[in-house]
Scaffold this active site. Structure first.
Site, PDB file in Angstrom:
ATOM      1  N   GLY A  68       0.695  -0.702   0.182  1.00 44.34           N
ATOM      2  CA  GLY A  68      -0.016  -0.298  -0.211  1.00 44.34           C
ATOM      3  C   GLY A  68       0.865   1.348   0.112  1.00 44.34           C
ATOM      4  O   GLY A  68       0.409   2.274  -0.865  1.00 44.34           O
ATOM      5  N   ASP A  69       1.656   1.404   0.956  1.00 38.59           N
ATOM      6  CA  ASP A  69       2.802   2.358   0.926  1.00 38.59           C
ATOM      7  C   ASP A  69       3.523   2.431  -0.614  1.00 38.59           C
ATOM      8  O   ASP A  69       3.259   3.810  -1.076  1.00 38.59           O
ATOM      9  CB  ASP A  69       3.917   2.815   1.651  1.00 38.59           C
TER      10      ASP A  69
HETATM   11  N1  LIG Z   1      -1.828 -10.446  -3.924  1.00 34.88           N
HETATM   12  C1  LIG Z   1      -1.397  -9.576  -4.553  1.00 34.88           C
HETATM   13  N2  LIG Z   1      -1.654  -9.410  -5.886  1.00 34.88           N
HETATM   14  C2  LIG Z   1      -1.107  -8.618  -6.783  1.00 34.88           C
HETATM   15  N3  LIG Z   1      -0.819  -7.039  -6.319  1.00 34.88           N
HETATM   16  C3  LIG Z   1      -1.186  -7.523  -4.992  1.00 34.88           C
HETATM   17  C4  LIG Z   1      -1.259  -8.101  -3.805  1.00 34.88           C
HETATM   18  N4  LIG Z   1      -1.486  -7.545  -3.189  1.00 34.88           N
HETATM   19  C5  LIG Z   1      -1.415  -6.464  -3.052  1.00 34.88           C
HETATM   20  N5  LIG Z   1      -0.950  -5.465  -4.740  1.00 34.88           N
HETATM   21  C6  LIG Z   1      -0.863  -4.546  -5.432  1.00 34.88           C
HETATM   22  O1  LIG Z   1      -0.855  -3.919  -4.312  1.00 34.88           O
HETATM   23  C7  LIG Z   1      -1.552  -2.879  -3.690  1.00 34.88           C
HETATM   24  C8  LIG Z   1      -1.619  -2.598  -2.319  1.00 34.88           C
HETATM   25  O2  LIG Z   1      -2.514  -3.329  -1.623  1.00 34.88           O
HETATM   26  P1  LIG Z   1      -2.777  -4.154  -0.630  1.00 34.88           P
HETATM   27  O3  LIG Z   1      -2.696  -4.850   0.371  1.00 34.88           O
HETATM   28  O4  LIG Z   1      -4.431  -3.348  -0.693  1.00 34.88           O
HETATM   29  O5  LIG Z   1      -2.953  -2.134   0.611  1.00 34.88           O
HETATM   30  P2  LIG Z   1      -2.076  -2.398   2.215  1.00 34.88           P
HETATM   31  O6  LIG Z   1      -0.810  -2.762   1.545  1.00 34.88           O
HETATM   32  O7  LIG Z   1      -1.917  -0.889   1.990  1.00 34.88           O
HETATM   33  O8  LIG Z   1      -2.951  -3.102   3.069  1.00 34.88           O
HETATM   34  C9  LIG Z   1      -2.903  -3.231  -4.388  1.00 34.88           C
HETATM   35  O9  LIG Z   1      -3.953  -2.137  -4.907  1.00 34.88           O
HETATM   36  C10 LIG Z   1      -2.647  -3.696  -5.923  1.00 34.88           C
HETATM   37  O10 LIG Z   1      -2.206  -3.106  -6.710  1.00 34.88           O
HETATM   38  O1  LIG Z   2       2.384   1.558  12.277  1.00 36.25           O
HETATM   39  P1  LIG Z   2       1.495  -0.054  11.828  1.00 36.25           P
HETATM   40  O2  LIG Z   2       0.255   0.755  11.658  1.00 36.25           O
HETATM   41  O3  LIG Z   2       1.399  -0.498  13.096  1.00 36.25           O
HETATM   42  O4  LIG Z   2       2.200  -0.310  10.385  1.00 36.25           O
HETATM   43  C1  LIG Z   2       3.578  -0.347  10.733  1.00 36.25           C
HETATM   44  C2  LIG Z   2       3.778  -1.721   9.862  1.00 36.25           C
HETATM   45  O5  LIG Z   2       3.458  -1.307   8.248  1.00 36.25           O
HETATM   46  C3  LIG Z   2       4.380  -1.561   7.059  1.00 36.25           C
HETATM   47  O6  LIG Z   2       4.740   0.591   7.450  1.00 36.25           O
HETATM   48  C4  LIG Z   2       3.820  -1.625   6.345  1.00 36.25           C
HETATM   49  O7  LIG Z   2       3.313  -3.012   6.501  1.00 36.25           O
HETATM   50  P2  LIG Z   2       1.703  -2.791   5.947  1.00 36.25           P
HETATM   51  O8  LIG Z   2       1.661  -3.227   4.338  1.00 36.25           O
HETATM   52  O9  LIG Z   2       1.456  -4.286   6.062  1.00 36.25           O
HETATM   53  O10 LIG Z   2       0.797  -1.988   6.196  1.00 36.25           O
HETATM   54  C5  LIG Z   2       5.829  -1.698   8.133  1.00 36.25           C
HETATM   55  O11 LIG Z   2       6.558  -1.865   7.209  1.00 36.25           O
HETATM   56  C6  LIG Z   2       5.151  -1.955   9.024  1.00 36.25           C
HETATM   57  O12 LIG Z   2       5.763  -3.473  10.264  1.00 36.25           O
END
Ligand SMILES: Nc1ncnc2c1ncn2[C@@H]1O[C@H](COP(=O)(O)OP(=O)(O)O)[C@@H](O)[C@H]1O
Ligand SMILES: O=P(O)(O)OC[C@H]1O[C@](O)(COP(=O)(O)O)[C@@H](O)[C@@H]1O
Length: 308
Positions: free
Chosen positions: A250-251
């Site tokens: 997501g980041d």
């Molecule tokens: N299993 C996956 N396959 C393909 N793309 C992925 C997958 N997981 C995450 N992504 C990509 O990363 C983006 C962010 O992932 P997501 O899990 O929704 O966000 P976050 O890390 O904030 O929980 C998604 O919109 C997609 O583009």
């Molecule tokens: O500030 P939070 O919500 O505890 O999340 C910190 C975690 O999120 C991250 O920044 C990104 O992880 P996610 O993709 O699971 O959100 C990690 O690098 C870190 O350990």
């Protein structure tokens, strides 16, 4: 120029246990360490894209020293306030058959130290982007991001907020340029269980109406959605990958989007590139490298072209 703020950074300790039995000694087959915390991940990906940025934040103890040194070695510009007690947290990621995370609480931060940080970022202005992302230590108020935005408002800065629950909701009145919850976070806000971009659409619209100019909702492997400031809706699928570690996906998406917007790209292009950055990180150990991003972006564009 892009700036990120990480109030609660972390060292991500990724372990690969073959089995995970609660109450027993489990053994990991290998381990990795990464500099983490959402803002730091955004800065790491921006750096990979060669987009000039500065990572601001607050660190403490030996883990804070490790973090600052490692960012320096990676060529990432940073500016961290130091606490004189506690230590930057270590977040444990157990990458087994499924991913299990235990994120630390982080050290207590006094108002004085937050003020010191805010003084350091006080010079940013017209045309800059400020990314406020991640959880905050319990000692800070739940409207922390709202407080920061209000302090800097009126200077022509684009504010990006990616945070859970009320930390995000309390920042909406300040009309951030972009928010990016995932489908689970949206589900928790609206007491629903949306999985796909289509299912997230009414919630994205509602978040836009509550103040966010642009709302991206990411839905992991299901793709993502952007409800933009012109009330236009964009949806993109994801390229197919072998999932390695989605931490920071997501980041990476946030980084890709703000990088493209700063370049002057339209929102559809920015969302596609953002999606490719997220997917590339999900297919990588740690935050994605440029070569992986380019490969995934090409594949994604081919998929979208085929879909017509
Ligand atoms: N299993 C996956 N396959 C393909 N793309 C992925 C997958 N997981 C995450 N992504 C990509 O990363 C983006 C962010 O992932 P997501 O899990 O929704 O966000 P976050 O890390 O904030 O929980 C998604 O919109 C997609 O583009
Ligand atoms: O500030 P939070 O919500 O505890 O999340 C910190 C975690 O999120 C991250 O920044 C990104 O992880 P996610 O993709 O699971 O959100 C990690 O690098 C870190 O350990």
């Amino acid at each position: 120029m892009i700036y990120t703020v990480t109030l609660n950074p972390a060292i991500d300790y990724v372990m690969h246990p073959l089995t995970l039995d609660m109450g027993f000694t489990n053994r990991s087959s290998s381990e990795e360490l990464y500099c983490g915390g959402n803002g730091i991940n955004v800065s790491t990906l921006l750096n990979e894209l060669k987009v000039v940025n500065v990572a601001f934040g607050i660190v403490a103890g030996f883990t804070g020293d490790y973090l600052v040194k490692t960012l320096q070695k990676g060529g990432i510009s940073s500016n961290f306030v130091r606490l004189d007690h506690g230590f930057t947290r270590i977040n444990v990621k157990l990458n087994g058959i499924v991913m299990t995370m235990v994120n630390g609480m982080g050290p207590r931060i006094s108002e004085k130290k937050v003020d010191e940080l805010l003084e350091r970022i006080d010079y940013i202005g017209e045309g800059d982007t400020l990314v406020l992302t991640g959880s905050i230590p319990k000692s800070l108020p739940e409207d922390m991001y709202d407080i920061i935005i209000r302090r800097l408002r009126g200077r022509g800065i684009r504010f990006v907020v990616d945070a859970p629950g009320s930390l995000l909701l309390k920042a909406l009145d300040a009309r951030p340029f972009l928010i990016k919850p995932n489908n689970h976070e949206v589900g928790r806000i609206f007491d629903a269980r949306p999985e796909t971009p289509e299912e997230c659409l009414p919630f994205a619209k509602e978040l836009h109406e509550r103040g966010a100019q642009n709302v991206i909702v990411s839905c992991g492997g299901h793709g993502s959605l952007l409800y933009d400031e012109n009330d236009e809706i964009h949806m993109v699928p994801t390229a197919k990958i072998r999932l390695v570690n989605a931490t920071g996906a997501g980041d990476s998406m946030v980084a890709g989007f703000v990088a493209k917007v700063q370049e002057g790209a339209d929102y559809e292009t920015a969302l596609r590139f953002a999606s490719a950055c997220g997917t590339a990180t999900a297919a990588s150990k740690g935050i994605a490298r440029r070569s992986t991003i380019d490969r995934v972006y090409n594949e994604l564009n081919k998929i979208i072209l085929k879909q017509g």
